[in-house]
Design a protein around this motif. Structure first.
Motif, PDB file in Angstrom:
ATOM      1  N   PRO A 154       0.926  -1.237   0.086  1.00 27.85           N
ATOM      2  CA  PRO A 154      -0.160   0.053   0.023  1.00 27.85           C
ATOM      3  C   PRO A 154       0.988   1.311  -0.083  1.00 27.85           C
ATOM      4  N   LYS A 155       1.919   1.237   0.423  1.00 23.70           N
ATOM      5  CA  LYS A 155       2.923   2.305   0.667  1.00 23.70           C
ATOM      6  C   LYS A 155       3.940   2.252  -0.550  1.00 23.70           C
ATOM      7  N   LYS A 156       3.480   2.761  -1.621  1.00 24.85           N
ATOM      8  CA  LYS A 156       4.302   2.878  -3.125  1.00 24.85           C
ATOM      9  C   LYS A 156       5.730   3.479  -2.818  1.00 24.85           C
ATOM     10  N   ALA A 157       5.599   4.781  -2.216  1.00 26.42           N
ATOM     11  CA  ALA A 157       6.925   5.258  -2.378  1.00 26.42           C
ATOM     12  C   ALA A 157       7.806   4.555  -1.165  1.00 26.42           C
ATOM     13  N   LEU A 158       7.361   4.094  -0.189  1.00 26.28           N
ATOM     14  CA  LEU A 158       8.273   3.395   0.651  1.00 26.28           C
ATOM     15  C   LEU A 158       8.940   2.002  -0.272  1.00 26.28           C
ATOM     16  N   ALA A 159       8.000   1.474  -0.923  1.00 26.66           N
ATOM     17  CA  ALA A 159       8.210   0.174  -1.604  1.00 26.66           C
ATOM     18  C   ALA A 159       9.410   0.533  -2.575  1.00 26.66           C
ATOM     19  N   TYR A 160       9.246   1.586  -3.282  1.00 30.24           N
ATOM     20  CA  TYR A 160      10.185   1.847  -4.440  1.00 30.24           C
ATOM     21  C   TYR A 160      11.430   2.181  -3.764  1.00 30.24           C
ATOM     22  N   GLY A 161      11.513   2.733  -2.648  1.00 32.64           N
ATOM     23  CA  GLY A 161      12.825   3.258  -1.799  1.00 32.64           C
ATOM     24  C   GLY A 161      13.437   1.909  -1.419  1.00 32.64           C
TER      25      GLY A 161
END
Length: 662
Positions: free
Chosen positions: A377-384
């Motif tokens: 659900p947390k895309k920004a965190l996932a990409y990082g």
């Protein structure tokens, strides 16, 4: 074309481009019609390829029937490149094919993760070492072909078809013809399928096909290709009911292979030198060669995990990822044999660790997939997280590529000297086994020992010749070898003990001159392993007792007046004393001998048995005086072999070549 394929192409390109860092740093010193190889064994297969192209067999053991030699010859025939160029680059281009199989298996993890798995499998420390440019050997396709069979089985456990059955037969046959020892991987697959077979008929059908292949290679190894063709023909002639047929006879095949395993294969495994080492005969006790080969020596644990995963942290994370992958999809258990063989490397040497690299690459990738599912659900965190994880997992392998720069096994000057030997068909070279293959390739000479023949029994006479201080003994043993007689046979024929035989070899022998010539090949580079070479003959063969090793050390660095031979042992040139850092130890050396200018030598204590030999170019040898009279030192450094026994053919600072006078 499916998306996973393009990720695989990208991973292949990245893995391949990273390999170009190595030849970029090599200089002209190592170039002869192409960059020279960094593995001794490569020139064995290169000789077969060259002889196939020329239509002749240049030596007794030219491997013209080896698949790698045949593939290489074909490529040299169709490509506008020299054979030397092809054998240098071939290992990298072929070895990187592993990424297609790994990306395919990881395709459901997502594009970026499958790409990561592919690159990790292609540049993992141990896998990179054995598939880098210049490492021309069967290793370039061993894991690829073994894993290809596993991928076919992996898919067949989900859906079984006639085409897949044919693929399994053909892939297994090609793998076994290319590298017969892959049968142990296939036996491992069969063992896993036996367990699967208790829970599903599909596994029994797949294993039935695999068991047919294993029975064929075990019972008819010379006719394996014909056996595979017959099996493929049966699959084509019958309808899909054939798979029911394999299911019906599965247990009969299993019992039959169990019998073959018990009476033929297991005795071979437990009788292997990897398990029991070399066994001496009852009369003479030779040194076990396996104790002198780094590739089959046990590893430290940190070195073991480094070669598989880059460091301990990624080994642990990869192990956890593999466990999760096994739980998620039990079909991945089919690749257990690769893990088992890789772990075997911890006990029996670094050469086995590269089997585990692609499986650990899958484990590292799958762990990231599981973690991303949590942070979905947390895309920004996932990409990082993806970015940090990818960089961190790749970094130790990239650092290894940057630092791992093995020098080619010989230099241009050595090649030129070997190529100028006026050899004729049937002539022999006498050299240590490490150099046998490249002597056969460049000089077209038969050798007595090489990478495939170097037991303690084979090594003894060569070691004795090179280390003996009695030139007549070296001469006579060389003549025995040229007459196809071993030291052991010479002693038994005359009913002589070990010591009596050595004494007899100091006199004249009544041996007929041979039509073949014998050349002694003495490379400068042999100095670094000479103490290990001496051990093969520095023993009483009757009792097996090893004599005390004499000191022989090569300099590592020079700081001021101190010449260091390891991190602590040094010689003070001004004082003529040996010292050990951190200890109150001092020992006189007899003298300093300057090889290029004897007038510059300095005497310190003539009673000392140890001398310092200045070879020039900041290179020194600290050794027992007895070494100075050895055949190798006389021929390579002092140029004072008996001219009545040995004729100098070529000599420079890199290599000395002599011919036996008959």
């Amino acid at each position: 074309m499916k998306k996973w394929f393009w990720w695989a192409v990208l991973a292949y390109i990245v893995s391949l481009l990273l390999r170009f860092y190595y030849p970029f740093l090599l200089g002209d010193l190592y170039y002869y019609k192409g960059w020279l190889l960094n593995t001794n064994d490569g020139y064995f297969y290169a000789q077969g390829a060259r002889d196939l192209l020329l239509g002749v067999k240049s030596t007794l053991h030219s491997p013209i029937n080896e698949m790698l030699s045949q593939i290489t010859a074909f490529l040299a025939w169709i490509l506008p490149l020299s054979l030397e160029q092809i054998i240098f680059y071939m290992s990298g281009f072929f070895g990187c094919v592993i990424v297609f199989l790994i990306v395919y298996l990881a395709r459901h993890f997502g594009g970026i993760i499958s790409f990561l798995c592919g690159v990790l499998s292609g540049i993992g420390v141990s896998y990179y070492n054995r598939t880098m440019f210049g490492y021309y050997d069967t290793d370039m396709l061993v894991v690829v072909l073994g894993l290809l069979v596993g991928v076919v089985i992996f898919d067949m456990l989900e859906k079984t078809s006639k085409i897949q059955g044919i693929c399994l037969l053909v892939c297994s046959g090609v793998a076994l013809v290319y590298y017969p020892s892959l049968r142990y991987v296939l036996i491992g697959y069969s063992g896993v399928l036996v367990l699967f077979g208790f829970f599903g008929s599909r596994a029994r059908v797949v294993n039935g096909i695999l068991l047919c292949v294993l029975l064929g290679v075990s019972l008819f190894p010379q006719s394996l290709i014909l056996w595979i063709i017959v099996c493929v023909a049966l699959v084509l002639l019958f309808n899909d009911s054939l798979f029911k047929f394999f299911g019906r006879i599965y247990y009969a095949l299993l019992v039959a292979f169990g019998v073959v395993l018990a009476i033929k294969i297991l005795p071979e495994i437990f009788g292997s030198v990897y398990v029991v080492g070399n066994v001496s005969n009852v009369d003479f006790h030779y040194l076990d060669v396996m104790k002198s080969i780094a590739e089959v020596s046990s590893l430290g644990f940190l070195e073991f995990v480094y070669r598989i995963s880059g460091n301990l942290a990624w080994f642990i994370l990869g192990s956890f990822g593999i466990l999760l992958l096994f739980i998620k999809d039990k079909r991945f258990l089919i690749f257990l044999p690769f893990l088992v063989i890789g772990i075997f490397g911890y006990f029996k040497g670094l050469r086995f660790t590269f089997y585990a690299v692609p499986i650990y690459a899958l484990g590292v990738g799958y762990l990231l997939f599981v973690v991303l599912e949590i942070f979905k659900p947390k895309k920004a965190l996932a990409y990082g997280l993806i970015g940090v994880y990818c960089v961190a997992s790749l970094f130790p392998h990239l650092a290894h590529i940057k630092s791992y720069l093995p020098l080619p096994i010989l230099e241009k000057q050595e090649v030129e000297s070997l190529s100028e030997i006026p050899a004729k068909s049937g002539d022999y070279a006498l050299a240590w086994w490490d150099y046998g293959y490249w002597i056969g390739y460049f000089a077209k000479l038969n050798v007595f020992i090489d990478g495939g023949k170097h037991s303690g029994r084979d090594n003894f006479p060569i070691s004795f010749i090179l280390s003996s201080t009695n030139q007549k003994q070296s001469y006579n043993i060389a003549k025995l070898l040229l007459n196809n007689l071993s030291f052991e046979e010479f002693a038994k024929a005359r009913n002589l003990s070990f010591q009596e035989a050595l004494e007899a070899l100091k006199g004249d022998l009544d041996l007929e001159p041979k039509n073949q010539d014998l050349y002694f090949i003495l490379p400068y580079r042999m100095l670094s392993i000479f103490s290990a070479i001496v051990r093969f003959s520095n023993r009483d063969l009757e009792s097996g007792e090893a004599f005390l090793d004499k000191v022989l050390m090569l300099s590592q660095k020079k700081i001021g007046n101190r010449i260091f031979f390891d991190s602590r042992v040094y010689v003070d040139k001004n004082k003529g004393k040996i010292g050990i850092l951190g200890e109150e130890f001092a020992m006189d050396i007899a003298e300093i001998l300057v090889l290029k200018d004897s007038a510059r030598g300095v005497t310190f204590n003539s009673q000392s048995p140890v001398v310092l030999l200045d070879l020039g170019n900041e290179a020194y040898v600290l050794c027992d005086r007895a070494y100075l009279d050895s055949f190798y030192f006389r021929g390579m450094f002092f140029d004072n072999l008996d001219e009545n026994l040995f004729q100098k053919v070529a000599k420079n600072e890199k290599i000395a070549i002599y011919k036996l006078k008959q």
